[in-house]
Write an enzyme that holds these catalytic residues in place. Structure first.
Site, mmCIF file in Angstrom:
data_model
loop_
_atom_site.group_PDB
_atom_site.id
_atom_site.type_symbol
_atom_site.label_atom_id
_atom_site.label_comp_id
_atom_site.label_asym_id
_atom_site.label_seq_id
_atom_site.Cartn_x
_atom_site.Cartn_y
_atom_site.Cartn_z
ATOM 1 N N LYS A 24 -27.995 47.857 46.228
ATOM 2 C CA LYS A 24 -28.706 48.091 46.953
ATOM 3 C C LYS A 24 -30.802 48.468 46.922
ATOM 4 O O LYS A 24 -31.532 47.103 47.847
ATOM 5 C CB LYS A 24 -28.842 49.106 48.433
ATOM 6 N N THR A 25 -30.663 48.954 46.362
ATOM 7 C CA THR A 25 -32.359 49.623 46.086
ATOM 8 C C THR A 25 -32.905 47.969 45.333
ATOM 9 O O THR A 25 -33.688 47.301 45.476
ATOM 10 C CB THR A 25 -32.232 50.235 44.486
ATOM 11 N N ASP A 27 -33.793 51.739 54.403
ATOM 12 C CA ASP A 27 -32.640 51.903 53.714
ATOM 13 C C ASP A 27 -31.713 53.018 54.289
ATOM 14 O O ASP A 27 -32.078 53.707 55.226
ATOM 15 C CB ASP A 27 -33.278 52.125 52.269
ATOM 16 N N GLU A 28 -30.483 53.090 54.088
ATOM 17 C CA GLU A 28 -29.588 53.654 54.579
ATOM 18 C C GLU A 28 -29.259 54.690 55.477
ATOM 19 O O GLU A 28 -29.303 55.241 56.641
ATOM 20 C CB GLU A 28 -29.880 54.687 53.541
ATOM 21 N N GLN A 39 -20.538 54.793 53.844
ATOM 22 C CA GLN A 39 -21.179 56.021 53.651
ATOM 23 C C GLN A 39 -21.453 56.950 54.622
ATOM 24 O O GLN A 39 -22.297 57.322 54.091
ATOM 25 C CB GLN A 39 -21.854 55.432 52.431
#
Length: 732
Positions: A32-33, A217-218, A248
């Site tokens: 994902k990064t 992100d996240e 997650q």
């Protein structure tokens, strides 16, 4: 120049998509990064979006730093000045620019957690709040939780039945103090940015125009206020790409709302959804196990991790007879791997509770394996453990000034710094210990009435515990101190997120005492306590490797998120421990526990070992838990039962099967048998809490003071034990 040639089809699809709202469901280890950073570079190089018109938000400074570094590499320009950072960092930058528009002093200061706690303690004192019923840390946690929900102190009233009015009063006083001090806490940074956008249309529109693309992100870890102020920035003229994984989401206990990722598709419609399912980290066997476990959660978006790499070896499942056996097995296997050339920093041990680290640390020390507690401290260096040990030290050695100073006001009992300074001054002038000085000052009434009564109560408490523990065994001494000091009650009543961990760590100290094997010449219980205190100091002073030495990583499953290791050991998979007893009756919490298990499994790259114990010693008592339901959810074709040596059925080296062993042990516990001295015969199979199974060789003398000679397996070798401290269980 940006390139997408290295990306897989789904990654590439996310990177080069049109300027539209997107939800990228990024499975563990799916890159994902790379998607976030390549997307940023693509927008700049291929779409002509100026770098200053991109907002990229993540959760940790580490993640933000990595994103900056990768973007710089792809764009070949400095990211200085770009809007890449954490939620709090971006919020701080915005508020420094626009503080005046929402009535803040532009020179506002930011409070850290210690600063916040000091303010709360002052408020508790000023409002005459009973800090035993309302501990300052609990009040601080209450305030933070309300702010994360977007709730202001002035919106709460005494008629609000949701909350205790004492918390509301403290919250309101806290906010008043922050205004006087021109200060903001961490939660305020997010709350005031929301106010800035919500209440000031001009500012909101300027940033809606500025940020052509918003990357988050996240996303599954956002709380309510973070979600709300992001929503205020998005219009039909710009776009947002949320990257996250509902599987997650493991931080519900600190305010994260997994439902935010579900709401995203509806509230930002139309939204294109891209799933990143190709995993670049783990073997297919590990991924199949993770997929099977998480499939048991009903409320999820659904994805299936896969790898084009090796299938890999089966997941090793070890059934231990106790937490000692579990620790011995894991440490022995790790030592074997290191001898075969595996670097220590490629190995991690993951556990649900910090308290589990103690037995593992001790076993690693025995195997001479370097280790490091990731993101934490060694067991005997933890603050709550040092508090208990300080009580024991003061009881055993009243002249211990360091112990006196550490616990004189722990838990908080209203003894201020001025009172302690007076005791120090008296001690210095009289050449006495602080304890002796306190006794003298109480006797001579040399302190103000309130301080005098408090110090007198403290002295009576210490002397009372000293009298109570005199005839008791070591483990029972610690039980008395945990109760009598108020430490158990203090941490047990706290709602602070780490309170439960501290409680479990302190209770584990009873197990440490129960399993403690003193030198052979210890004959008095008082000596036993002294030896244990010395042992605790020695244990805390060695064995954890420094930052520059390759070392096995020990960490909680929560700490492991975002990390990966070739060799992973997940320990303690038992009902009541993982999943926790607090979650098994609540579907939402059980689902989060299962997501945590999924995170743990997917940390492993090459090899995964999962262990559980059929008996576990907790707070001085034996329990016989069932293995975790999560283990039962892994298909058998992906696992392999392992034993010491893995060549024949596990018999502990003495021909005793696990079933026979447990039956005999249960009978021994039920009948409270504790044979000593001549009650053992040469060749008897015995078990010791620390050293495990052994063969009785003989004894010197008889009765409680007899010296017992036992040859232990598992590398411990021959030991000489004092009968009354040995606590051996005869197996056959």
């Amino acid at each position: 120049m940006n390139t997408v040639e290295s990306l897989n089809p789904e990654q590439k699809k996310a990177v080069i998509a049109d300027n539209e709202n997107m939800l990228v469901l990024a499975g563990a280890g799916s890159g994902k990064t790379s998607v976030l950073t390549h997307r940023t570079a693509w927008l700049v190089n291929e779409q002509g979006v100026p770098p200053m018109n991109i907002l990229a938000v993540t959760f940790t400074n580490k993640a933000a730093k990595e994103m900056r570094s990768r973007v710089e590499s792809l764009l070949d320009i400095s990211t200085h000045g770009m809007w890449i950072g954490t939620f709090h960092g971006i919020a701080h930058r915005l508020l420094r620019r626009h503080a005046g528009e929402i009535g803040l002093d532009p020179q506002f200061k930011i409070l850290d957690q210690d600063d916040q706690l000091q303010i709360v303690k002052k408020i508790v004192k000023d409002l005459n709040i009973d800090d035993k019923i309302y501990p300052p840390r609990t009040i601080r946690a209450f305030i933070g939780a309300r702010k994360d929900e977007g709730v202001r102190a002035d919106s709460l009233h005494s008629s609000d039945s949701r909350y205790d009015y004492t918390y509301i009063k403290a919250f309101q006083a806290y906010e008043t103090q922050l205004r006087v001090d021109k200060a903001l806490d961490f939660a305020d940074l997010l709350l005031y940015v929301h106010d800035l956008f919500d209440q000031n249309e001009g500012v909101r529109r300027s940033y809606q125009d500025r940020f052509k693309v918003i990357l988050v992100d996240e996303f599954q870890d956002t709380n309510k206020i973070q979600y709300d102020w992001l929503k205020l920035l998005v219009t039909t003229q710009n776009s947002i790409m949320a990257v996250g994984d509902d599987d997650q989401s493991i931080y519900g206990w600190r305010g994260a709302k997994v439902e935010n990722i579900f709401k995203f598709q509806k509230e930002y419609a139309p939204v294109s959804v891209i799933k990143l399912e190709q995993n670049y980290r783990s073997t297919q066997t590990i991924l199949d196990a993770a997929n099977a476990v998480i499939a048991n959660n009903e409320e999820r978006m659904g994805k299936n991790l896969w790898s084009d790499g090796d299938k890999g070896e089966p997941i090793a499942i070890y059934e231990a007879v106790s937490e000692r056996d579990e620790a011995a097995y894991v440490s022995t296997k790790i030592a074997d791997k290191l001898k075969m050339g595996v670097s220590a920093d490629q190995v991690a041990i993951l556990y649900r509770s910090n308290a589990q680290s103690r037995a593992l640390e001790e076993a690693l020390i025995t195997q001479k394996v370097s280790y490091r507690i990731y993101g934490g401290v060694r067991y005997f260096e933890r603050a709550e453990i040092k508090d208990v040990l300080a009580y024991l030290r003061l009881i055993a050695m009243p002249e211990d000034n360091l112990a006196f100073e550490r616990i004189i006001n722990v838990p908080t009992r209203g003894i201020g710094l001025r009172t302690i300074d007076k005791i120090r001054e008296y001690a210095r002038d009289s050449h006495l210990s602080l304890w002796a000085s306190a006794e003298d000052m109480v006797e001579a009434k040399l302190l103000p009435a309130k301080a005098l009564n408090t110090i007198k109560t403290f002295i009576v408490m210490i002397n009372g515990m000293k009298s109570l523990i005199q005839p008791l065994g070591l483990a029972d001494k610690i039980k008395v101190v945990l109760e009598g000091s108020g430490l158990l009650e203090f941490h047990g009543s706290s709602k602070h997120e780490k309170a439960q961990q501290k409680l479990e760590n302190m209770q584990e100290l009873v197990n440490a005492a129960q399993n403690f094997n003193p030198p052979v010449d210890v004959v008095e219980e008082q000596e036993m306590l002294q030896e244990f205190l010395a042992f605790a100091v020695l244990e805390s002073g060695e064995s954890q490797a420094d930052e520059n030495t390759p070392a096995v990583q020990l960490m909680t499953l929560h700490s492991a998120k975002g990390l990966e290791f070739p060799h992973v050991y997940m320990v303690g998979l038992e009902e009541g421990l993982f999943p926790t007893s607090r979650s098994v009756d609540m579907e939402e919490k059980l689902s989060e526990e299962r997501r945590l298990c999924y995170v743990g499994i997917t940390r492993a790259m090459k090899a995964l070992t999962i262990s559980y114990a059929t008996s576990r010693f907790q707070y001085g008592e034996s329990s016989f838990p069932m293995k975790s339901r999560f283990l039962n959810e892994i298909p058998k074709e992906h696992t392999q039962s392992v034993r010491m040596g893995n060549t024949k059925p596990k018999t502990f080296g003495f021909g005793v099967s696990p079933t026979d062993f447990l039956n005999k042990r249960a009978k021994a516990i039920a009948s409270h048998t504790s044979p000593i001295g001549s009650q053992y015969k040469q060749g008897d199979i015995v078990e010791h809490a620390k050293f495990g199974m052994g063969v009785f060789l003989g004894n010197e003398g008889d009765g409680e003071d007899a010296r017992l000679h036992v040859d232990f397996k598992g590398g411990y070798g021959a030991k000489v034990l004092v009968a009354k401290y040995a606590r051996l269980t005869k197996i056959s």
